[in-house]
Enzyme design. Structure first.
Site: not given
Length: 253
Positions: A120, A175-177
């Site tokens: 990130y 991916a994060e969801a």
């Protein structure tokens, strides 16, 4: 390579949720459960290394490559301003041969290694975010935002700042969801609007390994053996974390 597609032409909250569920179900090991919970756990690494995500708009498709064993982004595919398919990749994550298998539309001559890394911090630096704490949090989230950032890389001349912003949104909306139902639910609750992200979202994202490790090693019947604080207050019940997918950490303890 398995492909999972999200139609961005007239999406509904239900379609988005089922897209996220499909990714989760595709990478999980159905027999693996940690900490006496029923939270999905990623399967062990296999020969089938990558997953392809397609975002379809009325102007064409942009695709994302994810690693199946951790959902890290490895590459993306988009047409340039001359309608040539180009694949951009993180060189530490995928080889050119694997990229050809993932995105057969792009010839080897049209593969390009990205000049930054897949973490990130590096993507944020290239996104040139000037507001607030200069992190992805300042961009917000939401399906309309995914569509508008995708438009900046779809059939356009490559602009690194736009590409990095698209990746930051696309990673979080996929991916994060998948990892965090908390994020999935924020998207559906605000659907399809862009909404301001919050510190809790970022705390979840940076603590996936820590949370997975705590559930794997220190929870019984869905209850932690002690209070845990992952940056947004004390938690004792695993279900309060609204997890969607845990990291693969071997056999249950």
């Amino acid at each position: 390579v398995t492909s999972i597609t999200l139609d961005l032409v007239n999406p509904t909250a239900g379609q988005y949720s089922s897209f996220v569920d499909k990714i989760r179900n595709n990478v999980k090991d159905p027999n693996l459960k940690y900490g006496g919970t029923d939270i999905a756990v990623i399967g062990p690494p296999s020969k089938d290394k990558f997953l392809r995500i397609n975002f379809q708009s009325s102007r064409g498709t942009v695709s994302l490559g994810l690693k199946r064993d951790n959902l890290y982004v490895v590459a993306y595919l988009a047409m340039d301003n001359t309608n040539v398919n180009r694949a951009y990749y993180f060189r530490s994550e995928i080889t050119s041969a694997e990229l050809t298998a993932l995105f057969p539309e792009a010839t080897a001559a049209n593969h390009k290694a990205l000049e930054y890394t897949e973490d990130y911090h590096s993507i944020e630096k290239n996104a040139q975010i000037t507001e607030g704490d200069k992190s992805r949090k300042e961009l917000g989230l939401g399906i309309n935002l995914l569509s508008s950032t995708m438009d900046t890389v779809n059939k356009k001349v490559r602009v690194v700042k736009n590409e990095a912003r698209f990746l930051l949104i696309a990673i979080q909306m996929t991916a994060e969801a998948v990892r965090f139902r908390y994020i999935q639910n924020l998207v559906t609750k605000n659907f399809p609007n862009k909404f301001n992200s919050e510190n809790k979202v970022i705390k979840f994202e940076v603590n996936w390994k820590k949370i997975s490790t705590a559930i794997h090693g220190d929870a019984k019947n869905g209850v932690f053996n002690k209070d845990y604080d992952f940056g947004f207050g004390k938690v004792r019940l695993v279900k309060d974390l609204q997890m969607g997918l845990l990291m693969h950490l071997g056999k249950p303890k």
